[in-house]
Design a protein around this motif. Sequence first.
Motif, PDB file in Angstrom:
ATOM      1  N   ALA A  92       0.711  -1.169  -0.120  1.00  0.00           N
ATOM      2  CA  ALA A  92       0.098  -0.062   0.014  1.00  0.00           C
ATOM      3  C   ALA A  92       0.939   1.292  -0.097  1.00  0.00           C
ATOM      4  CB  ALA A  92      -1.012   0.181   1.070  1.00  0.00           C
ATOM      5  N   VAL A  93       1.894   1.354   0.945  1.00  0.00           N
ATOM      6  CA  VAL A  93       2.712   2.395   0.818  1.00  0.00           C
ATOM      7  C   VAL A  93       3.478   2.685  -0.284  1.00  0.00           C
ATOM      8  CG1 VAL A  93       4.798   3.484   1.759  1.00  0.00           C
ATOM      9  CG2 VAL A  93       3.265   2.219   3.401  1.00  0.00           C
ATOM     10  N   ARG A 134     -12.827   5.644   5.907  1.00  0.00           N
ATOM     11  CA  ARG A 134     -12.570   6.424   4.411  1.00  0.00           C
ATOM     12  C   ARG A 134     -11.445   6.049   3.587  1.00  0.00           C
ATOM     13  NH1 ARG A 134      -9.494  10.579   3.987  1.00  0.00           N
ATOM     14  NH2 ARG A 134      -9.269  10.986   6.346  1.00  0.00           N
ATOM     15  N   ARG A 135     -10.409   5.696   4.589  1.00  0.00           N
ATOM     16  CA  ARG A 135      -8.962   5.318   3.825  1.00  0.00           C
ATOM     17  C   ARG A 135      -9.303   4.009   2.963  1.00  0.00           C
ATOM     18  NH1 ARG A 135      -4.674   8.935   4.385  1.00  0.00           N
ATOM     19  NH2 ARG A 135      -5.088  10.151   6.190  1.00  0.00           N
ATOM     20  N   ALA A 136      -9.792   3.064   3.855  1.00  0.00           N
ATOM     21  CA  ALA A 136     -10.066   1.694   3.351  1.00  0.00           C
ATOM     22  C   ALA A 136     -10.867   1.588   1.995  1.00  0.00           C
ATOM     23  CB  ALA A 136     -10.813   0.760   4.513  1.00  0.00           C
ATOM     24  N   GLN A 137     -11.656   2.495   1.804  1.00  0.00           N
ATOM     25  CA  GLN A 137     -12.535   2.551   0.511  1.00  0.00           C
ATOM     26  C   GLN A 137     -11.933   2.351  -0.760  1.00  0.00           C
ATOM     27  OE1 GLN A 137     -15.879   2.065   0.632  1.00  0.00           O
ATOM     28  NE2 GLN A 137     -15.699   2.073   3.008  1.00  0.00           N
ATOM     29  N   LYS A 138     -10.625   3.207  -0.697  1.00  0.00           N
ATOM     30  CA  LYS A 138      -9.819   3.123  -1.816  1.00  0.00           C
ATOM     31  C   LYS A 138      -9.307   1.698  -2.213  1.00  0.00           C
ATOM     32  CE  LYS A 138      -6.077   5.329  -1.322  1.00  0.00           C
ATOM     33  NZ  LYS A 138      -5.274   6.403  -1.050  1.00  0.00           N
ATOM     34  N   PHE A 139      -8.772   1.003  -1.191  1.00  0.00           N
ATOM     35  CA  PHE A 139      -8.562  -0.560  -1.291  1.00  0.00           C
ATOM     36  C   PHE A 139      -9.645  -1.257  -1.613  1.00  0.00           C
ATOM     37  CE2 PHE A 139      -5.302   1.902   1.307  1.00  0.00           C
ATOM     38  CZ  PHE A 139      -4.379   1.607   0.245  1.00  0.00           C
ATOM     39  N   VAL A 148     -13.512  -5.761  -3.872  1.00  0.00           N
ATOM     40  CA  VAL A 148     -14.332  -6.457  -2.674  1.00  0.00           C
ATOM     41  C   VAL A 148     -15.702  -6.538  -3.006  1.00  0.00           C
ATOM     42  CG1 VAL A 148     -14.811  -6.170  -0.308  1.00  0.00           C
ATOM     43  CG2 VAL A 148     -12.378  -5.631  -1.075  1.00  0.00           C
ATOM     44  N   HIS A 149     -16.262  -7.451  -2.864  1.00  0.00           N
ATOM     45  CA  HIS A 149     -17.657  -7.746  -2.888  1.00  0.00           C
ATOM     46  C   HIS A 149     -18.087  -9.004  -2.424  1.00  0.00           C
ATOM     47  CE1 HIS A 149     -15.943 -10.293  -6.071  1.00  0.00           C
ATOM     48  NE2 HIS A 149     -17.271 -10.827  -6.409  1.00  0.00           N
ATOM     49  N   LEU A 150     -19.532  -9.124  -2.403  1.00  0.00           N
ATOM     50  CA  LEU A 150     -20.116 -10.559  -1.736  1.00  0.00           C
ATOM     51  C   LEU A 150     -20.134 -11.454  -2.869  1.00  0.00           C
ATOM     52  CD1 LEU A 150     -23.059  -8.860   0.401  1.00  0.00           C
ATOM     53  CD2 LEU A 150     -20.673  -9.868   1.293  1.00  0.00           C
ATOM     54  N   LEU A 151     -19.899 -12.511  -2.823  1.00  0.00           N
ATOM     55  CA  LEU A 151     -19.708 -13.790  -3.648  1.00  0.00           C
ATOM     56  C   LEU A 151     -21.489 -14.033  -4.156  1.00  0.00           C
ATOM     57  CD1 LEU A 151     -17.472 -16.709  -2.994  1.00  0.00           C
ATOM     58  CD2 LEU A 151     -17.143 -14.886  -4.805  1.00  0.00           C
ATOM     59  N   THR A 170      -7.553  -2.762   7.300  1.00  0.00           N
ATOM     60  CA  THR A 170      -7.103  -1.790   8.467  1.00  0.00           C
ATOM     61  C   THR A 170      -5.404  -1.304   8.420  1.00  0.00           C
ATOM     62  OG1 THR A 170      -8.661  -2.762  10.017  1.00  0.00           O
ATOM     63  CG2 THR A 170      -7.000  -1.137  11.142  1.00  0.00           C
ATOM     64  N   ILE A 171      -4.714  -2.589   8.032  1.00  0.00           N
ATOM     65  CA  ILE A 171      -3.251  -2.305   7.746  1.00  0.00           C
ATOM     66  C   ILE A 171      -3.126  -1.562   6.524  1.00  0.00           C
ATOM     67  CG2 ILE A 171      -1.166  -3.450   7.280  1.00  0.00           C
ATOM     68  CD1 ILE A 171      -2.332  -5.976   8.353  1.00  0.00           C
ATOM     69  N   MET A 172      -4.047  -1.573   5.445  1.00  0.00           N
ATOM     70  CA  MET A 172      -3.963  -0.676   4.556  1.00  0.00           C
ATOM     71  C   MET A 172      -4.180   0.419   4.696  1.00  0.00           C
ATOM     72  SD  MET A 172      -4.716  -3.303   1.307  1.00  0.00           S
ATOM     73  CE  MET A 172      -3.460  -3.197   0.040  1.00  0.00           C
ATOM     74  N   ALA A 173      -5.215   0.474   5.250  1.00  0.00           N
ATOM     75  CA  ALA A 173      -5.687   2.028   5.518  1.00  0.00           C
ATOM     76  C   ALA A 173      -4.714   2.861   6.507  1.00  0.00           C
ATOM     77  CB  ALA A 173      -7.070   2.033   6.448  1.00  0.00           C
ATOM     78  N   LEU A 174      -4.041   2.212   7.466  1.00  0.00           N
ATOM     79  CA  LEU A 174      -3.005   2.747   8.309  1.00  0.00           C
ATOM     80  C   LEU A 174      -1.771   3.263   7.342  1.00  0.00           C
ATOM     81  CD1 LEU A 174      -3.082   0.982  11.741  1.00  0.00           C
ATOM     82  CD2 LEU A 174      -3.957   3.274  11.111  1.00  0.00           C
ATOM     83  N   ALA A 175      -1.233   2.401   6.472  1.00  0.00           N
ATOM     84  CA  ALA A 175      -0.253   2.522   5.658  1.00  0.00           C
ATOM     85  C   ALA A 175      -0.419   3.615   4.620  1.00  0.00           C
ATOM     86  CB  ALA A 175       0.055   1.099   4.721  1.00  0.00           C
TER      87      ALA A 175
END
Lengths: 502, 136
Positions: free
Chosen positions: A19-20, A116-121, A127-130, A482-487
């Motif tokens: 992500a970074v 908010r930040r996670a939305q981008k990833f 990301v979706h429901l199967l 959560t990791i990606m949002a923090l990154a």
Amino acid sequence: MNTRSYDIVIIGSGAGGGAVAQELSSLCREAGLRIAVLEKGPKLRDEEFTGGELEMSRAIYEDGGGFLTADGAMTLAFGSAYGGSTVVYTGTSLLPPPRVIEHWNVPGLAHEEITRRAQKFIQQNNVHLLEEPLINDNNRLFVEGCRKLGWRAEQFPVNVKGCRGSSLCNLGCPNQAKQGTNRVQLPRAEQNGVEVVTRCEVLRIAGKSVVARVTEKSADGKGEPSSWPSGDHRINAKAIVLSAGAIHSPALLLRSGFERALPRLGHGFTSHPAFILVAEHPRPITNFVGHPKSFYLDQFAASDRFILETCMYFPFVTAKSLAGFGPEHSSFLRAFPRLQMILVLACDHIDEHNRVTIDSAGRPVVHYRCTPQVAQSLVSGAVASAKIFFAAGASRVHLPVAPSPTLTAADAARLDALAADCRFVPGKTAVSAAHLQGGCGMGRSPQDSVTDSRGRVHGHPGLFVADASLFPNSVEINPYLTIMALADRVAETIREEWQALQ
Amino acid sequence: MAAPLTSLEPVFPVLRAFVSTIVPEATILDEERWVELRRLIDLALRDRPASLRRRVRLALHFIQWLPLLRYARPFTALDPARRARFLSFLENSPLQTVRSGFFGLRTLALLGYYGQPQAAAEIGYAATARGWDALR
Ligand SMILES: Cc1cc2nc3c(=O)[nH]c(=O)nc-3n(C[C@H](O)[C@H](O)[C@H](O)COP(=O)(O)OP(=O)(O)OC[C@H]3O[C@@H](n4cnc5c(N)ncnc54)[C@H](O)[C@@H]3O)c2cc1C
Ligand code: SF4
């Protein structure tokens, strides 16, 4: 020793590092910056993802998936490859509950910002429901069992594109369907000019440089050779981002001598210790066909501190997860096409004993002991799973914490009574963990943490952490978003402060 | 098939008896499958610290000779029921070090057996990249 110079060096290419790398990569184009990601694992070619259990585990997991805690009682699974653990994750994509972020109490970090930040990833990773026809029996039976008990199973959003249902996610997707950083963020970063150097292990950080060792591909190993020659390299950088994961990030700082200035280094390690449970149905079910993890049950997370998830593992991991040995053990394995599986995850909290240290050779050592509360959560989760299995029609359940692990339908009615006799015995009951967190926790000052709320290492300008080690306590849910949002937040900080960092 | 590596060569008879107690079906494996089983275990240990390989060898010696105290025979000379009873005693030891040591060896035995594609096929496990298409 070769010497090289970059503006920014990122150590590790998993959820945090990937992500970074993506978020900073536009600086290569916009400002001509030189950015390198140094990754100790290999980059596999698409055709090398075969789904073979041992072959793939050896190629893309640390210690082949068998990294043990210091007392040998728990196995920690984490990836070591271009893409880190996102190569082997299942791709379930959840955000933490607001209560968890409130409890973290990191100054300036709000749940709303993570969302908010996670939305981008979430968008990038599709990301979706199967769709309903892609849900297999293993997952349907979980939902049905929960429904009969009056419990509400939730569907996992997953990050797949063109999933064929091979159920091999944890061995690296052979269809390139699962959207890890190896598929999404790293290729984008490379397109923008970031260099990703594989088979390149950072040995230590020394001021504004790192010392790394590039190793050659072994004759029988998988993956491409490194783009750098083998041997030791010194790499100078104006900013260093540590994204080596919750075990290696603290270990790297420890062997680089940061412990004195950062007494909390390695502390605060949590892992969501887990049981893999199986039950046998009278008829074959679709289990090793279909996405393995489509549903979960979190209604006991706040009260009893466990989460249940559907899962499907491979023969060796399944065999290892069952208690005991001999004919009874074998009989469950021989029923493989009829097996339903559930993963019990305990929501552990930080405990002073549980931390990462290093041995005399500088290798990470993880001290982890299940507290009585975690042991209780695992037992309660296991008993709840047994109820689900029987409610879904299982004929036999393997309950590793029960005095004698094989339960038949006749035991279904007395599960609550049986629970009192159930015990988690460390070293006997198989427990593993794949959600490794903490060790370089965020906080206010060196007395309570390793970094501030934006991943800046206290007292070391230009040194950042951006991975799961930032978590000041367990996130209590599957952690990668959560990791990606923090990154993302750390990357933004580096961009904003770039002039000052030079 | 590649020749077996050698780190467990000296203790192989004990390993064989141990694996056959953990997975009774191993008693009917042919020699080629035993070679493969050893190769998988050796590969799993190859990249681990030398101290771990030493501990594995030591644990197998322990398993071979400890039954002398109770049964006046080494592990390899015990009948299957006694072997199972002895391993059960280790599995349930009050000492966590003993339990963990047994668990580690049990893991290697299961890896050597169930890590073989033939064993996976024999128990009906047939996941492939084709996923749902394989059912159609
Ligand atoms: C089997 C499995 C299933 C999972 N399923 C899910 C899921 O469904 N949903 C979810 O949210 N989470 C899941 N997770 C957890 C998730 O994958 C991790 O939490 C996340 O990837 C951690 O990100 P990270 O950046 O902290 O570390 P990682 O992704 O582990 O990346 C760290 C990288 O750093 C590299 N590295 C380490 N040390 C060095 C060094 N010294 N020099 C150079 N490189 C180094 C490593 O090789 C590795 O590639 C799963 C994990 C596993 C193992
Ligand atoms: S189930 Fe889907 S995402 Fe998982 S490995 Fe198979 S094709 Fe890939």
